[in-house]
Design a protein around this motif. Structure first.
Motif, mmCIF file in Angstrom:
data_model
loop_
_atom_site.group_PDB
_atom_site.id
_atom_site.type_symbol
_atom_site.label_atom_id
_atom_site.label_comp_id
_atom_site.label_asym_id
_atom_site.label_seq_id
_atom_site.Cartn_x
_atom_site.Cartn_y
_atom_site.Cartn_z
ATOM 1 N N LEU A 249 0.829 -1.193 0.000
ATOM 2 C CA LEU A 249 0.000 0.000 0.000
ATOM 3 C C LEU A 249 0.866 1.246 0.000
ATOM 4 N N VAL A 250 0.406 2.274 -0.730
ATOM 5 C CA VAL A 250 1.051 3.590 -0.728
ATOM 6 C C VAL A 250 0.027 4.595 -0.217
ATOM 7 N N ALA A 251 0.364 5.304 0.841
ATOM 8 C CA ALA A 251 -0.580 6.226 1.464
ATOM 9 C C ALA A 251 -0.826 7.448 0.589
ATOM 10 N N THR A 252 -2.085 7.887 0.553
ATOM 11 C CA THR A 252 -2.475 9.116 -0.128
ATOM 12 C C THR A 252 -3.715 9.647 0.585
ATOM 13 N N ARG A 253 -4.422 10.588 -0.012
ATOM 14 C CA ARG A 253 -5.654 11.107 0.585
ATOM 15 C C ARG A 253 -6.693 11.312 -0.519
ATOM 16 N N ALA A 254 -7.946 11.027 -0.177
ATOM 17 C CA ALA A 254 -9.051 11.201 -1.118
ATOM 18 C C ALA A 254 -10.273 11.681 -0.362
ATOM 19 N N ASN A 255 -10.985 12.650 -0.921
ATOM 20 C CA ASN A 255 -12.232 13.144 -0.320
ATOM 21 C C ASN A 255 -12.009 13.599 1.127
ATOM 22 N N THR A 256 -10.841 14.163 1.399
ATOM 23 C CA THR A 256 -10.387 14.625 2.719
ATOM 24 C C THR A 256 -10.207 13.478 3.704
ATOM 25 N N GLN A 257 -10.155 12.241 3.235
ATOM 26 C CA GLN A 257 -10.072 11.059 4.083
ATOM 27 C C GLN A 257 -8.778 10.295 3.788
ATOM 28 N N PRO A 258 -8.282 9.502 4.755
ATOM 29 C CA PRO A 258 -7.091 8.692 4.501
ATOM 30 C C PRO A 258 -7.374 7.648 3.424
ATOM 31 N N ALA A 259 -6.390 7.417 2.572
ATOM 32 C CA ALA A 259 -6.568 6.491 1.454
ATOM 33 C C ALA A 259 -5.244 5.804 1.139
ATOM 34 N N PHE A 260 -5.346 4.741 0.351
ATOM 35 C CA PHE A 260 -4.168 3.990 -0.060
ATOM 36 C C PHE A 260 -4.330 3.541 -1.505
ATOM 37 N N ALA A 261 -3.262 3.658 -2.271
ATOM 38 C CA ALA A 261 -3.189 2.975 -3.553
ATOM 39 C C ALA A 261 -2.666 1.571 -3.264
ATOM 40 N N SER A 262 -3.351 0.564 -3.774
ATOM 41 C CA SER A 262 -2.999 -0.828 -3.506
ATOM 42 C C SER A 262 -2.330 -1.440 -4.729
ATOM 43 N N TYR A 263 -1.227 -2.145 -4.484
ATOM 44 C CA TYR A 263 -0.432 -2.765 -5.548
ATOM 45 C C TYR A 263 -0.310 -4.252 -5.282
ATOM 46 N N LEU A 294 -12.165 -0.529 -7.394
ATOM 47 C CA LEU A 294 -11.468 -1.573 -8.131
ATOM 48 C C LEU A 294 -11.109 -1.099 -9.540
ATOM 49 N N ASP A 295 -10.133 -0.224 -9.610
ATOM 50 C CA ASP A 295 -9.698 0.338 -10.889
ATOM 51 C C ASP A 295 -8.211 0.638 -10.789
ATOM 52 N N GLY A 296 -7.402 -0.133 -11.489
ATOM 53 C CA GLY A 296 -5.957 0.047 -11.435
ATOM 54 C C GLY A 296 -5.473 1.321 -12.087
ATOM 55 N N ASP A 297 -6.363 2.025 -12.795
ATOM 56 C CA ASP A 297 -5.971 3.284 -13.423
ATOM 57 C C ASP A 297 -6.114 4.467 -12.474
ATOM 58 N N LEU A 298 -6.864 4.304 -11.380
ATOM 59 C CA LEU A 298 -7.115 5.429 -10.471
ATOM 60 C C LEU A 298 -5.862 5.990 -9.808
ATOM 61 N N PRO A 299 -4.883 5.167 -9.385
ATOM 62 C CA PRO A 299 -3.713 5.754 -8.716
ATOM 63 C C PRO A 299 -2.999 6.842 -9.509
ATOM 64 N N ARG A 300 -3.064 6.803 -10.828
ATOM 65 C CA ARG A 300 -2.365 7.840 -11.602
ATOM 66 C C ARG A 300 -3.008 9.206 -11.394
ATOM 67 N N HIS A 301 -4.304 9.243 -11.064
ATOM 68 C CA HIS A 301 -4.952 10.519 -10.759
ATOM 69 C C HIS A 301 -4.473 11.082 -9.421
ATOM 70 N N PHE A 302 -3.798 10.250 -8.652
ATOM 71 C CA PHE A 302 -3.245 10.670 -7.364
ATOM 72 C C PHE A 302 -1.729 10.857 -7.443
ATOM 73 N N GLY A 303 -1.224 11.006 -8.670
ATOM 74 C CA GLY A 303 0.206 11.226 -8.863
ATOM 75 C C GLY A 303 1.040 9.984 -8.739
ATOM 76 N N LEU A 304 0.422 8.800 -8.788
ATOM 77 C CA LEU A 304 1.134 7.528 -8.668
ATOM 78 C C LEU A 304 1.058 6.830 -10.017
ATOM 79 N N TRP A 305 2.145 6.853 -10.739
ATOM 80 C CA TRP A 305 2.143 6.409 -12.133
ATOM 81 C C TRP A 305 2.745 5.010 -12.267
ATOM 82 N N GLY A 306 2.003 4.097 -12.877
ATOM 83 C CA GLY A 306 2.522 2.807 -13.279
ATOM 84 C C GLY A 306 2.948 1.904 -12.136
ATOM 85 N N PRO A 307 3.603 0.789 -12.482
ATOM 86 C CA PRO A 307 4.065 -0.153 -11.470
ATOM 87 C C PRO A 307 5.117 0.478 -10.570
#
Length: 314
Positions: A249-263, A294-307
């Protein structure tokens, strides 16, 4: 969205209008996201027009925006219920920072932070489109009833009735329990404990962090699981399937709430591929909801690009 800015663009001044539209892009994107619930759809609408509310209403009525239901790689338990808001997506906090810090109108009812939380946005998606638009224009942006009636092509009397129904509906989806302050030690500790339990596949530890009325959702899948027993059953099936694989998991934030990009990566692989974006809804010192997008493309909208390489992950 500013209540005075668009008046500054004079007819025929195309470049001035484009400059003005770009200036308010962040506000428009957030306005459209609240109504549509989808970051991608909001971006598309903003590309098309500055006067966005009615375009959002048309998009809500377009059945083509409903994503197809994903097929899980394992057999999930029977869900508690199936939901319709499968188009829901998270909104990056980094985009919220681009919105001008203008005070809403005097008739605004909700603060900017609570008006972008997932529970609020989800509640908007369950309303008829005109109710959602009325609530956002009146209670979030603070427009007077007369202006809202003019925007939506109706009367002030109709707006009053629509707003009453919308307020009653949104309150059914909001939780009165306070959440830890964003970025606080309490929020960070709860998020860390969830990340540790989730990545290790410890079902009991995950469930131990949940409120009694917690629920799990997974857009664009329509399945929802309510209560500890149902959530535990799902995670046992999900964690059992992924057990030979590495999860990070990589920590980020979404909708003012704690979030994670999952790999996810197969054993022995040198990189991890993005598979989902997880958002936590907190209440007191527990987690009230886990929303797994459940969308592997979403992390790029959070500045997390690719593998990611193993060293880049938590």
């Amino acid at each position: 969205m500013s209540r005075t800015g668009p008046d500054h663009a004079q007819p025929g001044h195309e470049q001035a209008f484009r400059d003005l539209a770009e200036r308010y892009r962040g506000e428009l994107r957030l306005h459209c996201y609240r109504i549509l619930g989808s970051l991608v759809d909001a971006e598309d609408v903003v590309q098309e027009t500055l006067i966005a509310t009615n375009r959002c209403l048309n998009a809500l009525r377009d059945a083509r925006r409903r994503p197809s239901e994903p097929v899980p790689p394992f057999t999930p338990p029977e869900p508690t219920r199936r939901v319709e808001t499968t188009w829901l997506q998270p909104y990056p906090d980094t985009l919220l920072e681009q919105v001008a810090d203008d005070a809403p109108g005097p008739e605004a009812r909700y603060h900017a932070r609570e008006a972008v939380e997932l529970a609020f946005v989800t509640g908007l998606q369950l309303m008829p489109p005109r109710q959602a638009a009325t609530l956002v224009l009146r209670d979030v942006l603070g427009y007077p009833a007369a202006e809202v009636a003019d925007m939506l092509g109706t009367t002030e009397v109709a707006i009053k009735g629509t707003l009453q129904r919308a307020r009653a509906a949104i309150e059914r989806h909001r939780d009165g329990r306070p959440a830890p302050a964003p970025g606080s030690p309490e929020e960070r500790e709860l998020s860390r404990r969830f990340a540790d339990a989730f990545t290790s596949g410890d079902v009991d530890a995950v469930v131990g962090l949940l409120t009694d009325d917690a629920w799990l959702a997974m857009p664009p899948a329509p399945h929802e699981y309510h209560g500890a027993a149902a959530i535990a059953a799902f995670f046992r099936a999900s964690f059992g399937w992924r057990r030979p694989r590495r999860v990070r998991l990589v920590a980020t934030r979404a909708n003012t709430q704690p979030a994670f990009a999952s790999y996810l990566a197969e054993l022995g692989a040198s990189t991890d591929r993005p598979v989902e974006l997880i958002v936590l809804t907190l209440a007191d010192d527990r987690i009230r909801a886990v929303t797994r997008f459940l969308d592997g493309d979403l992390p790029r909208h959070f500045g997390l690009w690719g593998p990611l390489k193993a060293a880049e992950c938590l």
